[in-house]
Write an enzyme that holds these catalytic residues in place. Structure first.
Site: not given
Lengths: 429, 429
Positions: A259, A262, A327-328, A361, A420
């Site tokens: 991670q 990145h 996220e993960h 991934d 209506h």
């Protein structure tokens, strides 16, 4: 890198700070983007020519300057080493299969009042996909965005991507070929997003825009939300590993570094019930990191945002994980199923010791475009639903309207909407 | 009001203008809202006190100034005429039943490679609902927003609503009681939306914010998209009626007026294959409108935005309808099913002569919060999914990783992410 212990007296404060830490750039590009969008809306292709020359040193003159032909994607695909081509195909097949299982069902039923109700799902007509140029151009990312659109049934899928000085990435083109992308436009930045949303002479308007990009691209999508549909705002990536002391510290260190490599804004967090194990992982991170070609980025991320959290027992990790809404989330424990039961907020969960996040991934199948920055509290990963929309329908005969219409008449009058009421009353006469 | 005929030589241009006409205010409130959000984020309750005094002449001092107790909602409910209470209950029951059928299924399966994949849906922890004060405060709107949240399983549902000079609407409070709303805060405007998104001392942060509001409220939601989840940007309401000449022109006129009476920016369009019928409807609109208590608004909307479109045959209406992508589409024809087959872009469809759109506003069951302003091209009506999110999961043992891991290693190296590759390679050793 921070070391936290749940038994420390200031743990609650420190953990709250970790949860609330902002890793996203606060750079205000709103005004610039606003101007770019207005110019593309007003001047169309001429604005694209101007911005491409200025930002990408790319002149949009001939058709070849403007777009990359499907044949070029096919050629890039044919030119790949066979093992790389097979890897891309395996990834595409698995992503396709997972997303096909995601297709929603239409509904159509008649209730006790004799009223027929239902909903039909349709794909949007056209989707646009932003693909970054340069370092952040990943073929896996193209597959993860393009395949769900195609599985949803989107007829026209257009890519925009900057090609600085004319360069493009053959792996990305090969992935476009595999995914069945229909158009590739050699424009990038906020102006490319504007072109997709408003349409220009050359680039026809789309209905939904997805895909990652820099701060300008993200802001352009945000400002165009409502003109088109967009995917969730994406922030820096993150991983949370929950591990007991029985794991190989090298494996967990590699997961944290996967991670961290990145981006300097990425975040890697380990929560464990074993303080010795946490120390071993810390050592292995240092050793492995020093050998990585990506060590500069990984080191910067780990030093600035990494954290090792020691809790008394594994179950204590779950409420912390729910606050992080990562996220993960890897659950590298004996009984990952038991921990997953309490985990309400996570983008994607990796169960057991043999599922490093990186496998998700690329080839597992579920989408790797996932909510970041605590957004798993309310957002989901990219799916076929992002490229579809639902139309409800209502049908009844006079006896159905006699049953439920009078209540609607009452409410319409109470809300001060007499037409209506009249539209129902006239039919009940 | 415009009259168009598909046989006119300039029809294509005129229809394109109709499709592209903007009815939304272009008033730029972005800067003001930006400042309001920042002030609430920084000063919390103190900012709310200040803005409420300034904008609503409402002083937030005692607990009663700040919020409306559940008991007050119960009292409002008990105080309703029984037929109105029953009408609200019928509406709530039908909305609840429709949205319960909408709940998504979790997935969990193991594929040929022995890889277990799936996804679990969870409700968000807390949702906020904006309820306008004054004229636009509709109990039906509260039910349509609150019930899907509760059906989704949201534990905490907080309403914010302005109570100018302290006033609130008993029908809205009764609807809140029926829907099981947990908190009602007497604050409105952009500052109330900010309070829901950031949290203040008194008002705890929520995860998703839905509900209609003025330009400031809409802009606040737009700017906070990503901090929280929001529903689609809402614009002026619209109806498209596709009708043959066999309808009672009075019924169709009432349907067109039911949309027009909402707001001067509403739009009502009739497409028919019968020019005489179109004229009859036009006459009946004039006659009925003159008698409506809401005639001022209805007239203004009809004059400015209404349209009667005559086509040669009913099938010709469908491509036009797809371009309009209207919020509401009535198919008042012999075989509505056949027309619906070609209709890809619509918020909600009303099948047959006995289904006036108003019945969908109140009691049919499907949500009346629908995409407006051509957004049915890419957006859907409000649903339980707006209050839920999905977590994917991946599980495999070593043999699974042996099957799919090597392809991921290849791709990771090709993308220049060696730690990704290492996290898999270490486990395959």
């Amino acid at each position: 890198m921070q070391r936290l212990k749940s038994s420390d007296p200031d743990f609650a404060d420190k953990f709250t700070k970790l949860v609330e830490s902002r890793r996203e750039s606060s750079r205000d590009v709103g005004r610039d983007v606003f101007d770019i969008l207005a110019r593309v809306k007003g001047k169309g292709d001429a604005a694209l020519v101007e911005y491409s020359a200025r930002f990408d040193q790319h002149n949009l003159t001939t058709d070849e300057d403007w777009s990359i032909a499907p044949a070029a994607c096919k050629a890039a695909y044919d030119g790949l080493d066979s093992d790389l081509r097979e890897a891309l195909e395996l990834a595409a097949d698995r992503i396709r299969a997972y997303h096909e299982a995601q297709l929603p069902n239409n509904r159509d039923y008649t209730d006790d009042a004799g009223v027929r109700l239902g909903a039909n799902w349709y794909p949007v007509d056209a989707a646009g996909l932003y693909v970054p140029g340069g370092r952040a151009a990943y073929p896996s990312s193209l597959l993860m965005n393009a395949i769900p659109a195609k599985v949803a049934g989107v007829e026209r899928l257009a890519i925009v991507t900057p090609t600085p000085k004319g360069d493009s990435n053959p792996l990305v083109l090969a992935a476009a070929h595999i995914a069945g992308v229909d158009e590739i436009w050699r424009v990038g930045g906020a102006h490319a997003v504007a072109a997709l949303a408003y349409g220009t002479e050359r680039i026809k308007r789309v209905d939904v825009i997805t895909g990652p990009g820099n701060a300008y691209v993200a802001e352009a999508k945000r400002q165009l939300y409502g003109v088109v549909g967009i995917d969730m705002v994406a922030g820096p990536s993150e991983i949370l590993v929950i591990a007991d002391g029985k794991n190989d510290p090298d494996w967990i260190a590699a997961d944290l570094l996967s991670q961290a490599e990145h981006d300097p804004t990425s975040q890697s967090i380990l929560i464990t019930d074993d303080a010795d194990f946490a120390e071993q992982v810390e050592d292995r991170v240092d050793v492995q990191c020093a050998m990585l070609p990506t060590r500069k980025v990984a080191r910067e991320s780990w030093d600035a945002h990494g954290a090792l959290v020691v809790v008394e027992k594994l179950e204590d990790a779950i409420p912390l994980a729910n606050r992080l809404a990562a996220e993960h989330v890897e659950l590298a424990v004996d009984d990952p199923e038991a921990l997953m039961k309490g985990l309400r907020h996570a983008g994607s969960i990796f169960l057991g010791r043999m599922v490093p996040e990186a496998v998700g991934d690329y080839v597992a199948g579920p989408n790797h475009v996932l909510p970041t920055g605590r957004r798993a509290r309310f957002a989901s990963g990219l799916s076929v639903l992002d490229f579809m929309k639902r139309t409800s329908f209502i049908s009844m005969d006079k006896s159905g309207l006699e049953k439920i219409g009078p209540a609607a008449v009452k409410l319409a009058h109470a809300e001060g909407l007499p037409a209506h009421a009249a539209s129902i009353e006239l039919r009940l006469k």
